[in-house]
Design a protein around this motif. Structure first.
Motif, short mmCIF file in Angstrom:
data_model
loop_
_atom_site.label_atom_id
_atom_site.label_comp_id
_atom_site.label_asym_id
_atom_site.label_seq_id
_atom_site.Cartn_x
_atom_site.Cartn_y
_atom_site.Cartn_z
N ARG A 57 -32.25 17.00 41.63
CA ARG A 57 -32.54 17.88 40.23
C ARG A 57 -31.80 19.03 40.29
N SER A 58 -31.62 19.69 39.31
CA SER A 58 -31.01 20.94 39.11
C SER A 58 -31.89 21.93 39.56
N SER A 59 -31.51 23.15 40.51
CA SER A 59 -32.51 23.87 41.09
C SER A 59 -33.13 24.85 39.81
N ARG A 60 -32.25 25.20 38.82
CA ARG A 60 -32.61 25.83 37.69
C ARG A 60 -33.80 25.37 36.79
N ARG A 85 -30.93 17.42 32.56
CA ARG A 85 -29.61 16.89 32.94
C ARG A 85 -28.43 16.81 32.13
N MET A 86 -28.77 16.58 30.83
CA MET A 86 -27.87 16.41 29.85
C MET A 86 -27.45 17.65 29.31
N THR A 87 -26.39 18.22 29.86
CA THR A 87 -25.98 19.51 29.46
C THR A 87 -24.99 19.43 28.24
N GLU A 92 -24.88 12.40 44.85
CA GLU A 92 -25.77 13.38 43.99
C GLU A 92 -26.59 12.64 43.34
N ARG A 93 -26.61 11.12 43.28
CA ARG A 93 -28.00 10.65 42.32
C ARG A 93 -29.33 11.20 42.95
N GLY A 94 -30.17 11.51 42.08
CA GLY A 94 -31.50 11.84 42.22
C GLY A 94 -31.82 13.32 42.77
#
Lengths: 59, 272
Positions: free
Chosen positions: B238-241, B245-247, B234-236
């Motif tokens: 990015r979220s599609s939305r 990253r810090m939720t 999963e590293r690298g």
């Protein structure tokens, strides 16, 4: 920023691996409090690492 | 029409037509039925259906896990008798595997496991956790796995299908994405850590804690392997939305971790 978060997630993973190892070792040394503490720390580290890279509901 | 084609094929290539049905025949059926057991055994070995690996796995599993318990001084005398009879059953079963597979399974698996369990029950004083040797236990676990695999049902290979000719104009299939850098070392560290936990659990000598240590080690090994694989892949990404990253959930998990670490340090300092 993204790279820093990736590196921090890997660091948390290694911390969790170490905590689990020392926790199982402490269980063999009859140090139950230390074992439970390290296992909890390992579990929380794993959860934090997972949340950083694949947040729930973040797609 | 199909009969005509088969007849034509048999006329053009009689050797191939003879060889096709033989491929589908089980190896054990090739053994001559009118000859003795030695000749049948040799025929089975030549056909690749050798019982040698089953015999070896049975003997190693028995030597590593049953013999030390049943033949020890503290074990009852019937335990040794039951163990030896079990070994005879375990070694005799594979010999009938080609000619009488049902009987072979009853003798080589059912009777062998039943007698082995009986030997363990009769020799239970030798099975206390204080006497368990981690190396012998590991070898025994691998040997029992090999025993189970050696009794597997061989798949019969059918006639090979005709290969579709390659299209020279077809484009090369490219992978949609590649693994991020360092993915394999991270996954390797996770898997090796899991193995270390399992080895460490075998070194817990206290009877009460040994079982808990085994359960904890298995749980930790599964957790670290799964998360290491996830982190490696999963590293690298990015979220599609959004790129954020810090939720809040991640912040909450990190906060809880920091609280526990600080609490642990405080307890250690207060104890001094």
């Amino acid at each position: 920023m993204s790279r820093a978060i990736d590196a921090f997630a890997v660091l948390l993973l290694f911390a969790a691996a170490s905590a689990f190892g020392f926790g199982v070792h402490a269980l063999g040394q009859r140090d139950d409090f230390k074992a439970v503490y390290l296992l909890v720390i390992g579990g929380l580290s794993l959860r934090a690492s997972t949340e950083l890279l694949r947040p729930r509901g973040g797609g | 029409m199909a009969d005509d084609r088969e007849q034509r094929a048999s006329e053009t290539d009689p050797e191939e037509a003879l060889a096709e049905p033989l491929k589908a025949v089980p190896a054990r059926a090739l053994a001559p039925q009118h000859e003795g057991p030695v000749a049948r055994l040799v025929a089975e070995i030549r056909a690749g259906d050798s019982p040698g690996q089953t015999l070896l796995a049975t003997f190693v599993a028995w030597s590593a896990t049953v013999a030390p318990a049943a033949l020890s001084r503290s074990a009852a005398r019937p335990a040794a008798f039951v163990a030896v009879v079990g070994l005879v059953a375990g070694l005799a079963g594979p010999l009938f595997r080609g000619s009488r597979p049902t009987l072979a399974r009853h003798v080589g698996i059912t009777a062998f496991l039943a007698l082995t369990t009986g030997a363990w029950l009769l020799g239970s004083p030798a099975l206390t956790p204080a006497r368990l040797d981690p190396l012998r236990a590991s070898v025994g676990a691998i040997a029992w796995g090999a025993f189970a695999l050696s009794w597997r049902e061989r798949w019969e290979t059918g006639p090979s299908k005709h290969e579709v000719p390659k299209d020279p104009d077809a484009p090369l299939l490219q992978a949609r994405s590649t693994l991020p850098r360092g993915a394999i070392p991270i996954a390797t560290v996770g898997i090796l850590s899991g193995l270390v936990y399992l080895v460490l659990a075998w070194h817990v000598r206290d009877g009460d804690r040994a079982l808990a240590a085994q359960a904890v080690a298995v749980a930790c090994a599964v957790a670290i392997s799964v998360v290491a694989a996830m982190v490696a892949v999963e590293r690298g990404r990015r979220s599609s939305r959004s790129s954020r990253r810090m939720t809040p959930a991640a912040g909450k998990a990190l906060l809880m971790l920091v609280v526990f670490v600080v609490a642990g340090v405080a307890v250690v300092l207060m104890r001094r």
